[in-house]
Design a protein around this motif. Structure first.
Motif, PDB file in Angstrom:
ATOM      1  N   ILE A  43      -8.861 -13.821   6.183  1.00  0.00           N
ATOM      2  CA  ILE A  43      -8.026 -14.042   5.003  1.00  0.00           C
ATOM      3  C   ILE A  43      -7.685 -15.509   4.808  1.00  0.00           C
ATOM      4  CG2 ILE A  43      -5.729 -13.601   4.021  1.00  0.00           C
ATOM      5  CD1 ILE A  43      -5.886 -10.809   5.215  1.00  0.00           C
ATOM      6  N   TYR A  44      -7.492 -16.253   5.897  1.00  0.00           N
ATOM      7  CA  TYR A  44      -7.058 -17.653   5.796  1.00  0.00           C
ATOM      8  C   TYR A  44      -7.927 -18.504   4.868  1.00  0.00           C
ATOM      9  CZ  TYR A  44      -3.504 -17.246   9.457  1.00  0.00           C
ATOM     10  OH  TYR A  44      -2.394 -16.903  10.178  1.00  0.00           O
ATOM     11  N   PRO A  45      -9.271 -18.391   4.902  1.00  0.00           N
ATOM     12  CA  PRO A  45     -10.078 -19.225   4.003  1.00  0.00           C
ATOM     13  C   PRO A  45      -9.784 -18.991   2.525  1.00  0.00           C
ATOM     14  CG  PRO A  45     -11.443 -18.335   5.751  1.00  0.00           C
ATOM     15  CD  PRO A  45     -10.122 -17.650   5.850  1.00  0.00           C
ATOM     16  N   TYR A  46      -9.396 -17.778   2.152  1.00  0.00           N
ATOM     17  CA  TYR A  46      -9.082 -17.491   0.750  1.00  0.00           C
ATOM     18  C   TYR A  46      -7.728 -18.067   0.343  1.00  0.00           C
ATOM     19  CZ  TYR A  46     -12.973 -14.205   0.930  1.00  0.00           C
ATOM     20  OH  TYR A  46     -14.221 -13.640   1.066  1.00  0.00           O
ATOM     21  N   LEU A  47      -6.856 -18.287   1.320  1.00  0.00           N
ATOM     22  CA  LEU A  47      -5.532 -18.820   1.013  1.00  0.00           C
ATOM     23  C   LEU A  47      -5.537 -20.331   0.880  1.00  0.00           C
ATOM     24  CD1 LEU A  47      -3.389 -16.681   3.495  1.00  0.00           C
ATOM     25  CD2 LEU A  47      -3.745 -16.292   1.056  1.00  0.00           C
ATOM     26  N   THR A  54      -0.126 -18.575   3.592  1.00  0.00           N
ATOM     27  CA  THR A  54      -0.264 -18.689   5.037  1.00  0.00           C
ATOM     28  C   THR A  54       1.018 -18.277   5.755  1.00  0.00           C
ATOM     29  OG1 THR A  54       0.346 -21.045   4.879  1.00  0.00           O
ATOM     30  CG2 THR A  54      -2.011 -20.503   4.904  1.00  0.00           C
ATOM     31  N   SER A  55       2.169 -18.568   5.147  1.00  0.00           N
ATOM     32  CA  SER A  55       3.438 -18.168   5.765  1.00  0.00           C
ATOM     33  C   SER A  55       3.586 -16.656   5.772  1.00  0.00           C
ATOM     34  CB  SER A  55       4.615 -18.805   5.025  1.00  0.00           C
ATOM     35  OG  SER A  55       4.569 -20.216   5.120  1.00  0.00           O
ATOM     36  N   ALA A  56       3.169 -16.011   4.659  1.00  0.00           N
ATOM     37  CA  ALA A  56       3.254 -14.550   4.593  1.00  0.00           C
ATOM     38  C   ALA A  56       2.364 -13.904   5.649  1.00  0.00           C
ATOM     39  CB  ALA A  56       2.849 -14.069   3.203  1.00  0.00           C
ATOM     40  N   VAL A  57       1.159 -14.427   5.825  1.00  0.00           N
ATOM     41  CA  VAL A  57       0.258 -13.901   6.846  1.00  0.00           C
ATOM     42  C   VAL A  57       0.836 -14.134   8.240  1.00  0.00           C
ATOM     43  CG1 VAL A  57      -2.041 -14.102   7.876  1.00  0.00           C
ATOM     44  CG2 VAL A  57      -1.780 -14.155   5.394  1.00  0.00           C
ATOM     45  N   SER A  58       1.462 -15.294   8.442  1.00  0.00           N
ATOM     46  CA  SER A  58       2.047 -15.603   9.745  1.00  0.00           C
ATOM     47  C   SER A  58       3.188 -14.653  10.073  1.00  0.00           C
ATOM     48  CB  SER A  58       2.551 -17.050   9.766  1.00  0.00           C
ATOM     49  OG  SER A  58       1.488 -17.961   9.635  1.00  0.00           O
ATOM     50  N   LEU A  63       5.209  -9.868  13.151  1.00  0.00           N
ATOM     51  CA  LEU A  63       5.752  -8.509  13.210  1.00  0.00           C
ATOM     52  C   LEU A  63       4.829  -7.579  14.001  1.00  0.00           C
ATOM     53  CD1 LEU A  63       7.100  -8.101   9.557  1.00  0.00           C
ATOM     54  CD2 LEU A  63       8.400  -8.602  11.632  1.00  0.00           C
ATOM     55  N   VAL A  64       3.520  -7.697  13.746  1.00  0.00           N
ATOM     56  CA  VAL A  64       2.552  -6.888  14.490  1.00  0.00           C
ATOM     57  C   VAL A  64       2.562  -7.284  15.963  1.00  0.00           C
ATOM     58  CG1 VAL A  64       0.108  -6.325  14.748  1.00  0.00           C
ATOM     59  CG2 VAL A  64       1.106  -6.540  12.468  1.00  0.00           C
ATOM     60  N   LEU A  65       2.694  -8.579  16.225  1.00  0.00           N
ATOM     61  CA  LEU A  65       2.740  -9.061  17.601  1.00  0.00           C
ATOM     62  C   LEU A  65       3.952  -8.507  18.329  1.00  0.00           C
ATOM     63  CD1 LEU A  65       1.677 -10.848  19.849  1.00  0.00           C
ATOM     64  CD2 LEU A  65       2.823 -12.792  18.778  1.00  0.00           C
ATOM     65  N   ALA A  66       5.102  -8.515  17.661  1.00  0.00           N
ATOM     66  CA  ALA A  66       6.313  -7.957  18.267  1.00  0.00           C
ATOM     67  C   ALA A  66       6.143  -6.476  18.569  1.00  0.00           C
ATOM     68  CB  ALA A  66       7.505  -8.179  17.339  1.00  0.00           C
ATOM     69  N   LEU A  67       5.482  -5.748  17.665  1.00  0.00           N
ATOM     70  CA  LEU A  67       5.223  -4.326  17.884  1.00  0.00           C
ATOM     71  C   LEU A  67       4.330  -4.114  19.096  1.00  0.00           C
ATOM     72  CD1 LEU A  67       5.260  -1.333  17.034  1.00  0.00           C
ATOM     73  CD2 LEU A  67       3.343  -1.834  15.508  1.00  0.00           C
ATOM     74  N   ALA A  68       3.308  -4.953  19.232  1.00  0.00           N
ATOM     75  CA  ALA A  68       2.388  -4.817  20.359  1.00  0.00           C
ATOM     76  C   ALA A  68       3.091  -5.088  21.681  1.00  0.00           C
ATOM     77  CB  ALA A  68       1.204  -5.765  20.179  1.00  0.00           C
ATOM     78  N   VAL A  69       3.918  -6.141  21.728  1.00  0.00           N
ATOM     79  CA  VAL A  69       4.646  -6.463  22.959  1.00  0.00           C
ATOM     80  C   VAL A  69       5.606  -5.337  23.306  1.00  0.00           C
ATOM     81  CG1 VAL A  69       6.302  -8.053  24.015  1.00  0.00           C
ATOM     82  CG2 VAL A  69       4.422  -8.943  22.634  1.00  0.00           C
ATOM     83  N   TRP A  70       6.286  -4.810  22.311  1.00  0.00           N
ATOM     84  CA  TRP A  70       7.226  -3.714  22.535  1.00  0.00           C
ATOM     85  C   TRP A  70       6.506  -2.463  23.015  1.00  0.00           C
ATOM     86  CZ3 TRP A  70       7.737   0.935  19.595  1.00  0.00           C
ATOM     87  CH2 TRP A  70       8.843   1.717  19.947  1.00  0.00           C
ATOM     88  N   SER A  71       5.293  -2.247  22.542  1.00  0.00           N
ATOM     89  CA  SER A  71       4.555  -1.036  22.895  1.00  0.00           C
ATOM     90  C   SER A  71       4.073  -1.058  24.334  1.00  0.00           C
ATOM     91  CB  SER A  71       3.355  -0.854  21.957  1.00  0.00           C
ATOM     92  OG  SER A  71       3.789  -0.680  20.622  1.00  0.00           O
ATOM     93  N   VAL A  72       3.597  -2.215  24.803  1.00  0.00           N
ATOM     94  CA  VAL A  72       3.015  -2.263  26.138  1.00  0.00           C
ATOM     95  C   VAL A  72       4.053  -2.490  27.221  1.00  0.00           C
ATOM     96  CG1 VAL A  72       0.815  -3.089  25.234  1.00  0.00           C
ATOM     97  CG2 VAL A  72       2.510  -4.747  26.025  1.00  0.00           C
ATOM     98  N   THR A  93       9.345 -20.263   9.618  1.00  0.00           N
ATOM     99  CA  THR A  93       8.193 -20.032   8.753  1.00  0.00           C
ATOM    100  C   THR A  93       8.630 -19.890   7.302  1.00  0.00           C
ATOM    101  OG1 THR A  93       6.984 -18.941  10.549  1.00  0.00           O
ATOM    102  CG2 THR A  93       6.234 -18.522   8.300  1.00  0.00           C
ATOM    103  N   ILE A  94       9.732 -19.186   7.080  1.00  0.00           N
ATOM    104  CA  ILE A  94      10.276 -19.057   5.724  1.00  0.00           C
ATOM    105  C   ILE A  94      10.750 -20.408   5.206  1.00  0.00           C
ATOM    106  CG2 ILE A  94      12.111 -18.004   4.345  1.00  0.00           C
ATOM    107  CD1 ILE A  94      11.950 -15.584   6.180  1.00  0.00           C
ATOM    108  N   CYS A  95      11.333 -21.217   6.091  1.00  0.00           N
ATOM    109  CA  CYS A  95      11.786 -22.560   5.691  1.00  0.00           C
ATOM    110  C   CYS A  95      10.619 -23.433   5.240  1.00  0.00           C
ATOM    111  CB  CYS A  95      12.512 -23.228   6.854  1.00  0.00           C
ATOM    112  SG  CYS A  95      14.137 -22.510   7.233  1.00  0.00           S
ATOM    113  N   GLN A  96       9.430 -23.194   5.819  1.00  0.00           N
ATOM    114  CA  GLN A  96       8.260 -23.961   5.400  1.00  0.00           C
ATOM    115  C   GLN A  96       7.907 -23.689   3.944  1.00  0.00           C
ATOM    116  OE1 GLN A  96       4.884 -23.611   8.130  1.00  0.00           O
ATOM    117  NE2 GLN A  96       6.282 -23.080   9.780  1.00  0.00           N
ATOM    118  N   VAL A  97       8.159 -22.454   3.491  1.00  0.00           N
ATOM    119  CA  VAL A  97       7.876 -22.120   2.097  1.00  0.00           C
ATOM    120  C   VAL A  97       8.865 -22.804   1.173  1.00  0.00           C
ATOM    121  CG1 VAL A  97       7.648 -20.213   0.456  1.00  0.00           C
ATOM    122  CG2 VAL A  97       6.933 -19.901   2.838  1.00  0.00           C
TER     123      VAL A  97
END
Length: 249
Positions: A43-47, A54-58, A63-72, A93-97
């Motif tokens: 997705i990054y090349p299209y952005l 890029t901030s939205a993707v980050s 969020l997905v990373l936090a879910l993965a850490v919580w799961s394992v 990240t929001i401040c960057q926007v």
């Protein structure tokens, strides 16, 4: 440590209930994380260099990373560490926007690098704790690699903000490197395939690149030895079991 995804599969089969989509994702957190990382790469090349995109993707990736850490690995300690690293990452990240000030990007990338390093360590501990190689742990091998690549890419972002001109490239060598260029540099360095057209030229940048080279070699050696060790141990256990059965007969 028994694998929680395997336990959930056994319970589901015993009850005869069909798992929901969330339960399936819960059983394979590493697979979801790896898929999300690869989607980000596509997705990054299209952005381009759109701050909002890029901030939205980050944020979604965090969020997905936090879910993965919580799961394992779910303990009070890991939850607080995830909150302590993840929440500031999202805020900056929001401040960057909102603002173009490089200080927000430096702080945001710094916290994201720490979060990704912590998540990679959590997945490594998750893999090495089991005596059997499960399906989710195979996905965790790839997911951990991408986490390390993202972590070093964020570290490179902080590096070029603090020390401008740390990286040069064949094209537009005078301007700061884009996120995609730094991520590309991180992947090529971690996989030991070469530095491509992006080169570290200042001392601190070269130091971090050398550390990533060692980390990539150490990770591959550790994972290969882990898999070989478990395979040999399983074969030996089967042979001993067969010998015991033959003696009884």
């Amino acid at each position: 440590m028994p694998d929680r995804a395997d336990r959930a599969d056994r319970v589901g089969r015993a009850s005869g209930a069909r798992p929901s989509l969330f339960e399936r994702a819960r059983r394979q957190p590493s697979a979801i994380l790896l898929l999300t990382q690869f989607l980000g790469v596509l997705i990054y090349p299209y952005l381009g260099e759109s701050r909002t995109g890029t901030s939205a993707v980050s944020v979604f990736g965090l969020l997905v990373l936090a879910l993965a850490v919580w799961s394992v690995e779910t303990t009070s300690w890991t939850v607080w560490v995830s909150i302590g690293l993840g929440v500031p990452s999202v805020i900056f990240t929001i401040c960057q926007v909102i603002s173009e000030a490089s200080v927000w990007r430096a702080w945001g990338s710094g916290f994201e690098a720490a979060f990704y390093f912590y998540a990679a360590g959590s997945l490594i501990s998750y893999m090495l704790a089991d005596r059997n190689i499960t399906r989710d742990e195979l996905f965790a091998v790839g997911a951990t690699f991408t986490l390390l690549a993202w972590a070093f890419a964020h570290l490179y972002t902080v590096t070029q903000i603090i020390w401008p001109g740390s990286f040069v490239a064949a094209m537009n060598s005078g301007s700061p490197r884009t996120w995609m260029e730094l991520l590309f540099l991180s992947f090529t360095t971690l996989s030991s395939t070469g530095l491509s057209d992006v080169v570290p030229v200042r001392p601190h940048a070269r130091s971090f690149v050398m550390i990533e080279q060692v980390a990539g070699l150490a990770y591959v050696a550790m994972i290969v030895s882990w898999m070989v060790g478990l395979t040999v141990a399983r074969a030996r256990a089967r042979a001993e079991h067969q010998e015991s059965a033959d003696e009884l007969n």
